[in-house]
Design an enzyme around this catalytic site. Structure first.
Site, PDB file in Angstrom:
ATOM      1  N   LYS A  84       0.851  -1.196   0.039  1.00 14.22           N
ATOM      2  CA  LYS A  84      -0.101   0.002   0.089  1.00 14.22           C
ATOM      3  C   LYS A  84       0.872   1.164   0.160  1.00 14.22           C
ATOM      4  O   LYS A  84       2.113   1.292   0.400  1.00 14.22           O
ATOM      5  CB  LYS A  84      -1.154  -0.077   1.422  1.00 14.22           C
ATOM      6  CG  LYS A  84      -1.810  -1.167   1.417  1.00 14.22           C
ATOM      7  CD  LYS A  84      -2.654  -1.221   0.017  1.00 14.22           C
ATOM      8  CE  LYS A  84      -3.634  -2.432   0.073  1.00 14.22           C
ATOM      9  NZ  LYS A  84      -3.291  -3.807   0.357  1.00 14.22           N
ATOM     10  N   HIS A  85       0.218   2.349  -0.362  1.00 14.93           N
ATOM     11  CA  HIS A  85       0.962   3.619  -0.345  1.00 14.93           C
ATOM     12  C   HIS A  85       1.474   4.078   0.896  1.00 14.93           C
ATOM     13  O   HIS A  85       2.717   4.569   1.273  1.00 14.93           O
ATOM     14  CB  HIS A  85       0.087   4.746  -0.760  1.00 14.93           C
ATOM     15  CG  HIS A  85      -0.369   4.766  -2.321  1.00 14.93           C
ATOM     16  ND1 HIS A  85      -0.871   5.899  -2.975  1.00 14.93           N
ATOM     17  CD2 HIS A  85      -0.040   3.793  -3.245  1.00 14.93           C
ATOM     18  CE1 HIS A  85      -1.168   5.424  -4.175  1.00 14.93           C
ATOM     19  NE2 HIS A  85      -0.512   4.283  -4.492  1.00 14.93           N
TER      20      HIS A  85
END
Length: 375
Positions: free
Chosen positions: A186-187
Protein backbone atom coordinates in the site's frame (compact mmCIF):
# COMPACT_ATOMS: atom_id res chain seq x y z
CA UNK A 1 19.34 -12.47 -16.68
CA UNK A 2 21.13 -12.79 -13.36
CA UNK A 3 19.11 -13.62 -10.26
CA UNK A 4 19.86 -10.14 -8.88
CA UNK A 5 18.03 -8.57 -11.81
CA UNK A 6 14.66 -9.97 -10.71
CA UNK A 7 12.10 -7.15 -10.50
CA UNK A 8 9.63 -7.88 -7.68
CA UNK A 9 5.97 -7.00 -7.92
CA UNK A 10 6.34 -4.83 -4.84
CA UNK A 11 9.04 -3.27 -2.70
CA UNK A 12 8.16 -0.55 -0.18
CA UNK A 13 10.06 2.71 0.18
CA UNK A 14 11.35 3.12 3.75
CA UNK A 15 13.92 5.89 3.49
CA UNK A 16 12.14 8.59 5.49
CA UNK A 17 11.92 8.81 9.29
CA UNK A 18 10.96 5.15 9.75
CA UNK A 19 14.27 4.15 11.37
CA UNK A 20 14.30 7.23 13.61
CA UNK A 21 10.80 6.55 14.92
CA UNK A 22 11.46 2.83 15.42
CA UNK A 23 14.59 3.58 17.43
CA UNK A 24 12.49 5.91 19.56
CA UNK A 25 10.08 3.04 20.24
CA UNK A 26 12.89 0.71 21.26
CA UNK A 27 14.75 3.22 23.40
CA UNK A 28 11.55 4.28 25.19
CA UNK A 29 10.42 0.70 25.74
CA UNK A 30 7.04 1.46 24.17
CA UNK A 31 6.69 -1.39 21.69
CA UNK A 32 3.15 -2.59 22.45
CA UNK A 33 -0.19 -1.08 21.49
CA UNK A 34 0.03 1.19 24.55
CA UNK A 35 2.70 3.39 22.96
CA UNK A 36 2.13 7.02 21.97
CA UNK A 37 2.68 6.56 18.23
CA UNK A 38 -0.60 4.61 17.95
CA UNK A 39 -2.81 7.49 19.08
CA UNK A 40 -0.80 10.01 17.06
CA UNK A 41 -1.06 7.88 13.91
CA UNK A 42 -4.81 7.48 14.43
CA UNK A 43 -5.30 11.19 14.93
CA UNK A 44 -3.24 12.32 11.96
CA UNK A 45 -4.49 9.67 9.57
CA UNK A 46 -8.14 10.38 10.42
CA UNK A 47 -7.52 14.10 9.90
CA UNK A 48 -5.90 13.40 6.53
CA UNK A 49 -9.03 11.66 5.24
CA UNK A 50 -11.43 14.12 6.87
CA UNK A 51 -12.70 11.86 9.62
CA UNK A 52 -13.30 12.51 13.31
CA UNK A 53 -12.08 9.14 14.61
CA UNK A 54 -9.35 6.68 13.65
CA UNK A 55 -9.11 3.19 15.16
CA UNK A 56 -5.83 1.47 14.32
CA UNK A 57 -5.92 -2.33 14.01
CA UNK A 58 -3.55 -5.15 13.12
CA UNK A 59 -4.49 -5.48 9.42
CA UNK A 60 -7.01 -4.43 6.80
CA UNK A 61 -9.03 -7.62 7.12
CA UNK A 62 -9.43 -6.93 10.83
CA UNK A 63 -10.66 -3.44 9.96
CA UNK A 64 -13.39 -4.88 7.73
CA UNK A 65 -14.35 -7.46 10.35
CA UNK A 66 -14.67 -4.80 13.03
CA UNK A 67 -16.70 -2.54 10.74
CA UNK A 68 -19.13 -5.33 9.82
CA UNK A 69 -19.55 -6.27 13.47
CA UNK A 70 -19.94 -2.65 14.58
CA UNK A 71 -22.89 -1.93 12.27
CA UNK A 72 -24.69 -5.05 13.44
CA UNK A 73 -24.72 -7.36 10.41
CA UNK A 74 -26.42 -10.54 11.62
CA UNK A 75 -28.15 -13.79 10.64
CA UNK A 76 -30.29 -13.51 7.52
CA UNK A 77 -29.04 -10.04 6.57
CA UNK A 78 -27.82 -9.30 3.06
CA UNK A 79 -24.91 -7.06 2.14
CA UNK A 80 -24.33 -5.70 -1.36
CA UNK A 81 -20.70 -6.45 -2.34
CA UNK A 82 -18.73 -6.37 -5.60
CA UNK A 83 -17.81 -9.88 -6.66
CA UNK A 84 -14.47 -8.58 -7.94
CA UNK A 85 -12.65 -8.03 -4.66
CA UNK A 86 -10.61 -9.86 -2.04
CA UNK A 87 -12.14 -12.57 0.19
CA UNK A 88 -11.56 -10.37 3.26
CA UNK A 89 -14.63 -8.35 2.29
CA UNK A 90 -17.06 -11.17 3.04
CA UNK A 91 -15.38 -13.10 5.87
CA UNK A 92 -17.23 -11.52 8.78
CA UNK A 93 -20.45 -11.25 6.77
CA UNK A 94 -20.47 -15.03 6.40
CA UNK A 95 -19.33 -15.72 9.97
CA UNK A 96 -22.25 -13.63 11.24
CA UNK A 97 -24.75 -15.70 9.28
CA UNK A 98 -25.41 -13.03 6.65
CA UNK A 99 -25.06 -13.32 2.88
CA UNK A 100 -23.14 -11.27 0.31
CA UNK A 101 -25.19 -10.20 -2.70
CA UNK A 102 -22.80 -9.74 -5.58
CA UNK A 103 -22.48 -6.99 -8.18
CA UNK A 104 -20.51 -7.24 -11.43
CA UNK A 105 -17.81 -4.77 -12.43
CA UNK A 106 -17.71 -1.82 -14.77
CA UNK A 107 -15.42 -3.00 -17.61
CA UNK A 108 -13.57 0.34 -17.80
CA UNK A 109 -13.01 1.32 -14.16
CA UNK A 110 -12.99 -2.27 -12.80
CA UNK A 111 -15.11 -1.09 -9.85
CA UNK A 112 -18.63 -2.27 -9.04
CA UNK A 113 -21.26 -1.43 -11.68
CA UNK A 114 -23.45 1.06 -9.81
CA UNK A 115 -26.32 0.53 -12.25
CA UNK A 116 -26.80 -3.04 -10.97
CA UNK A 117 -27.10 -2.25 -7.27
CA UNK A 118 -30.67 -1.11 -6.75
CA UNK A 119 -32.29 -4.12 -8.41
CA UNK A 120 -30.42 -6.40 -5.97
CA UNK A 121 -31.89 -4.73 -2.87
CA UNK A 122 -34.47 -6.72 -0.89
CA UNK A 123 -36.15 -6.27 2.51
CA UNK A 124 -33.22 -8.24 3.97
CA UNK A 125 -30.56 -5.85 2.66
CA UNK A 126 -28.74 -4.20 5.55
CA UNK A 127 -25.69 -2.54 4.01
CA UNK A 128 -23.57 -1.81 0.98
CA UNK A 129 -19.86 -2.59 1.07
CA UNK A 130 -18.35 -0.08 -1.34
CA UNK A 131 -14.90 -1.19 -2.54
CA UNK A 132 -12.41 0.95 -4.48
CA UNK A 133 -10.28 -1.23 -6.76
CA UNK A 134 -6.68 -0.85 -7.95
CA UNK A 135 -6.44 2.88 -8.68
CA UNK A 136 -9.75 4.50 -9.47
CA UNK A 137 -12.46 4.98 -6.84
CA UNK A 138 -15.91 3.52 -7.25
CA UNK A 139 -18.62 5.99 -8.27
CA UNK A 140 -19.47 6.96 -4.71
CA UNK A 141 -22.23 9.55 -5.24
CA UNK A 142 -24.91 7.26 -6.70
CA UNK A 143 -24.07 4.55 -4.15
CA UNK A 144 -24.65 6.92 -1.24
CA UNK A 145 -27.91 8.10 -2.81
CA UNK A 146 -29.14 4.51 -3.12
CA UNK A 147 -28.13 3.77 0.48
CA UNK A 148 -29.96 6.83 1.79
CA UNK A 149 -33.06 6.03 -0.27
CA UNK A 150 -33.28 2.51 1.15
CA UNK A 151 -32.00 3.19 4.67
CA UNK A 152 -28.82 1.15 4.26
CA UNK A 153 -25.51 1.38 6.09
CA UNK A 154 -22.38 1.95 3.99
CA UNK A 155 -18.91 0.57 4.67
CA UNK A 156 -16.28 2.09 2.39
CA UNK A 157 -13.33 -0.19 1.68
CA UNK A 158 -10.58 2.28 0.82
CA UNK A 159 -7.78 -0.21 1.54
CA UNK A 160 -5.97 0.68 -1.68
CA UNK A 161 -6.86 4.36 -1.92
CA UNK A 162 -4.38 6.24 0.28
CA UNK A 163 -4.28 9.79 -1.08
CA UNK A 164 -7.03 9.25 -3.67
CA UNK A 165 -10.09 11.50 -3.93
CA UNK A 166 -13.60 11.29 -5.31
CA UNK A 167 -14.83 14.64 -6.69
CA UNK A 168 -12.08 16.29 -4.67
CA UNK A 169 -13.05 14.69 -1.35
CA UNK A 170 -10.73 12.10 0.25
CA UNK A 171 -11.48 8.44 -0.22
CA UNK A 172 -12.13 7.16 3.28
CA UNK A 173 -14.45 10.04 4.09
CA UNK A 174 -17.65 8.40 2.81
CA UNK A 175 -20.26 6.21 4.44
CA UNK A 176 -20.81 5.21 8.05
CA UNK A 177 -17.36 3.62 8.36
CA UNK A 178 -14.34 3.43 6.09
CA UNK A 179 -11.39 1.06 6.28
CA UNK A 180 -7.76 1.12 5.12
CA UNK A 181 -4.99 -1.45 4.86
CA UNK A 182 -1.31 -0.80 5.54
CA UNK A 183 0.09 -3.98 4.00
CA UNK A 184 3.57 -3.47 2.41
CA UNK A 185 2.13 -2.98 -1.08
CA UNK A 186 0.00 0.00 0.00
CA UNK A 187 1.02 3.65 -0.41
CA UNK A 188 1.40 3.78 3.38
CA UNK A 189 2.67 0.63 5.06
CA UNK A 190 3.10 -0.52 8.65
CA UNK A 191 4.16 -4.03 7.58
CA UNK A 192 0.80 -5.39 8.65
CA UNK A 193 -1.89 -3.01 9.82
CA UNK A 194 -5.21 -1.34 9.14
CA UNK A 195 -7.48 1.48 10.23
CA UNK A 196 -11.20 2.06 10.72
CA UNK A 197 -12.23 5.70 10.36
CA UNK A 198 -15.62 7.23 11.10
CA UNK A 199 -17.40 10.41 12.19
CA UNK A 200 -19.78 8.46 14.44
CA UNK A 201 -18.80 8.55 18.13
CA UNK A 202 -20.70 5.36 18.99
CA UNK A 203 -19.31 3.35 16.07
CA UNK A 204 -15.79 4.49 16.93
CA UNK A 205 -16.27 3.44 20.55
CA UNK A 206 -17.62 0.07 19.44
CA UNK A 207 -14.67 -0.54 17.13
CA UNK A 208 -12.20 0.38 19.87
CA UNK A 209 -13.90 -2.09 22.19
CA UNK A 210 -13.99 -4.85 19.56
CA UNK A 211 -10.26 -4.52 18.84
CA UNK A 212 -9.45 -4.89 22.56
CA UNK A 213 -11.41 -8.03 23.50
CA UNK A 214 -14.41 -5.95 24.63
CA UNK A 215 -13.00 -5.39 28.12
CA UNK A 216 -15.41 -3.46 30.31
CA UNK A 217 -14.06 -0.01 31.10
CA UNK A 218 -14.61 -0.38 34.84
CA UNK A 219 -13.84 -4.10 35.18
CA UNK A 220 -11.15 -5.14 32.73
CA UNK A 221 -11.66 -8.90 32.72
CA UNK A 222 -15.45 -8.81 32.61
CA UNK A 223 -17.08 -9.02 29.18
CA UNK A 224 -20.58 -8.35 27.86
CA UNK A 225 -19.59 -9.11 24.27
CA UNK A 226 -16.99 -11.06 22.35
CA UNK A 227 -14.30 -9.06 20.60
CA UNK A 228 -10.83 -9.75 19.25
CA UNK A 229 -7.27 -8.72 19.89
CA UNK A 230 -6.87 -6.53 16.81
CA UNK A 231 -4.43 -4.06 18.31
CA UNK A 232 -1.72 -2.28 16.31
CA UNK A 233 1.69 -2.03 17.98
CA UNK A 234 3.53 1.20 18.66
CA UNK A 235 6.27 0.08 16.26
CA UNK A 236 3.78 -0.42 13.43
CA UNK A 237 2.24 2.98 14.10
CA UNK A 238 5.70 4.56 14.10
CA UNK A 239 6.28 3.19 10.60
CA UNK A 240 2.84 4.41 9.54
CA UNK A 241 3.42 7.91 10.84
CA UNK A 242 6.71 8.21 8.94
CA UNK A 243 4.99 7.01 5.79
CA UNK A 244 2.00 9.30 6.23
CA UNK A 245 4.32 12.29 6.31
CA UNK A 246 5.26 11.49 2.69
CA UNK A 247 1.86 10.58 1.28
CA UNK A 248 1.66 13.47 -1.20
CA UNK A 249 5.11 12.57 -2.51
CA UNK A 250 4.08 8.92 -2.80
CA UNK A 251 0.92 9.78 -4.74
CA UNK A 252 2.94 11.84 -7.24
CA UNK A 253 5.45 9.02 -7.53
CA UNK A 254 2.76 6.43 -8.26
CA UNK A 255 1.09 8.61 -10.88
CA UNK A 256 4.45 9.13 -12.57
CA UNK A 257 4.93 5.35 -12.64
CA UNK A 258 1.51 4.89 -14.18
CA UNK A 259 2.19 7.55 -16.79
CA UNK A 260 5.45 5.84 -17.74
CA UNK A 261 3.77 2.46 -18.13
CA UNK A 262 1.01 4.08 -20.20
CA UNK A 263 3.57 5.66 -22.51
CA UNK A 264 5.52 2.44 -23.03
CA UNK A 265 2.56 0.07 -23.38
CA UNK A 266 0.26 2.31 -25.40
CA UNK A 267 -1.13 0.57 -28.48
CA UNK A 268 -0.07 -2.91 -27.39
CA UNK A 269 -2.47 -5.23 -29.24
CA UNK A 270 -4.77 -7.39 -27.17
CA UNK A 271 -4.13 -5.55 -23.88
CA UNK A 272 -6.47 -3.29 -21.90
CA UNK A 273 -4.52 -0.72 -19.91
CA UNK A 274 -5.91 1.02 -16.81
CA UNK A 275 -8.32 3.88 -17.43
CA UNK A 276 -6.37 7.07 -16.79
CA UNK A 277 -9.23 9.12 -15.38
CA UNK A 278 -12.97 9.51 -15.02
CA UNK A 279 -15.04 12.64 -14.52
CA UNK A 280 -14.62 12.19 -10.74
CA UNK A 281 -11.01 11.05 -10.28
CA UNK A 282 -7.56 10.66 -11.80
CA UNK A 283 -6.03 7.19 -11.51
CA UNK A 284 -3.69 6.79 -8.56
CA UNK A 285 -2.18 3.51 -9.91
CA UNK A 286 -2.04 1.66 -6.62
CA UNK A 287 -1.07 -1.22 -8.88
CA UNK A 288 -0.62 -1.18 -12.63
CA UNK A 289 -3.06 -3.74 -13.95
CA UNK A 290 -3.61 -5.04 -17.46
CA UNK A 291 -6.36 -7.25 -18.87
CA UNK A 292 -5.49 -9.55 -21.78
CA UNK A 293 -7.83 -10.16 -24.67
CA UNK A 294 -8.77 -13.77 -25.34
CA UNK A 295 -7.52 -13.32 -28.91
CA UNK A 296 -3.95 -13.57 -27.61
CA UNK A 297 -4.57 -17.28 -27.08
CA UNK A 298 -3.50 -17.50 -23.44
CA UNK A 299 -4.74 -16.31 -20.07
CA UNK A 300 -3.18 -14.20 -17.33
CA UNK A 301 -1.62 -17.20 -15.58
CA UNK A 302 0.28 -18.17 -18.71
CA UNK A 303 1.42 -14.57 -19.16
CA UNK A 304 2.56 -14.49 -15.53
CA UNK A 305 4.52 -17.71 -16.03
CA UNK A 306 6.25 -16.29 -19.10
CA UNK A 307 7.11 -13.07 -17.30
CA UNK A 308 8.44 -14.97 -14.29
CA UNK A 309 10.81 -16.81 -16.60
CA UNK A 310 12.09 -13.38 -17.64
CA UNK A 311 12.58 -12.40 -13.97
CA UNK A 312 9.53 -10.13 -13.76
CA UNK A 313 7.25 -10.45 -10.73
CA UNK A 314 3.48 -10.21 -11.19
CA UNK A 315 0.26 -10.96 -9.35
CA UNK A 316 -3.12 -12.16 -10.65
CA UNK A 317 -6.21 -10.04 -10.40
CA UNK A 318 -8.81 -10.90 -7.78
CA UNK A 319 -10.68 -14.12 -8.48
CA UNK A 320 -14.45 -13.41 -8.35
CA UNK A 321 -16.05 -14.20 -5.02
CA UNK A 322 -19.05 -15.99 -6.54
CA UNK A 323 -16.65 -18.55 -8.05
CA UNK A 324 -14.77 -19.26 -4.82
CA UNK A 325 -14.87 -23.00 -3.99
CA UNK A 326 -16.01 -22.32 -0.42
CA UNK A 327 -19.17 -20.63 -1.78
CA UNK A 328 -20.10 -23.07 -4.51
CA UNK A 329 -22.90 -24.73 -2.55
CA UNK A 330 -24.70 -21.38 -2.37
CA UNK A 331 -23.55 -19.68 -5.58
CA UNK A 332 -22.83 -22.50 -8.08
CA UNK A 333 -25.70 -21.35 -10.29
CA UNK A 334 -24.17 -17.87 -10.53
CA UNK A 335 -21.34 -18.85 -12.86
CA UNK A 336 -21.66 -16.70 -15.97
CA UNK A 337 -23.84 -14.13 -14.23
CA UNK A 338 -20.95 -11.69 -13.71
CA UNK A 339 -19.08 -11.80 -17.03
CA UNK A 340 -16.90 -8.72 -16.52
CA UNK A 341 -15.54 -9.92 -13.18
CA UNK A 342 -15.07 -13.43 -14.53
CA UNK A 343 -13.11 -12.15 -17.51
CA UNK A 344 -10.88 -10.02 -15.29
CA UNK A 345 -10.34 -12.94 -12.94
CA UNK A 346 -9.04 -15.06 -15.82
CA UNK A 347 -7.34 -12.44 -17.97
CA UNK A 348 -6.11 -9.79 -15.52
CA UNK A 349 -2.75 -9.36 -13.84
CA UNK A 350 -0.69 -6.53 -12.47
CA UNK A 351 2.90 -5.62 -13.11
CA UNK A 352 5.61 -4.47 -10.68
CA UNK A 353 4.12 -1.42 -8.96
CA UNK A 354 5.89 -1.03 -5.61
CA UNK A 355 6.81 2.38 -4.27
CA UNK A 356 10.56 1.67 -4.63
CA UNK A 357 10.27 0.74 -8.33
CA UNK A 358 12.57 2.82 -10.56
CA UNK A 359 11.82 4.24 -13.99
CA UNK A 360 14.62 2.07 -15.40
CA UNK A 361 12.89 -1.02 -13.99
CA UNK A 362 9.59 0.10 -15.52
CA UNK A 363 11.34 0.39 -18.89
CA UNK A 364 12.62 -3.17 -18.50
CA UNK A 365 9.22 -4.50 -17.46
CA UNK A 366 7.41 -2.79 -20.34
CA UNK A 367 9.89 -4.08 -22.93
CA UNK A 368 9.63 -7.59 -21.51
CA UNK A 369 5.82 -7.45 -21.54
CA UNK A 370 5.88 -6.43 -25.21
CA UNK A 371 8.28 -9.24 -26.05
CA UNK A 372 6.32 -11.87 -24.11
CA UNK A 373 2.94 -10.94 -25.53
CA UNK A 374 4.33 -10.93 -29.05
CA UNK A 375 5.44 -14.58 -28.81
Amino acid sequence: MEMSSFIPVNKPLLDGKEKQYLIECIESGWISSEGPFVEEFERRFAARVGRKHGVAVCNGTAAIDAAVEAIGIGPGDEVIVPTFTIISCIGQILRNGAWPIFIDSNPQTWNMDVGQIEKKITPRTKAILLVHVYGLPADVGPILEIAQKHGLKVIEDAAEMHGQTYCGKPCGSFGDLSIFSFYPNKHITTGEGGMVVTDDDELASTCRSLRNLCFQQQRRFVHDRLGWNLRMTNMQAALGLAQLERLDEFVQRKRAMGARYNELLHGLPGVQLPLQQTDYAQNIYWVYGIVLDASLGFDAHEAMHRLEEKRIGTRPFFYPLHLQPLLQEKYSSHKGAYPVAERMGEQGLYLPSGMALTMEQIDTVAKTVRDVLAQ
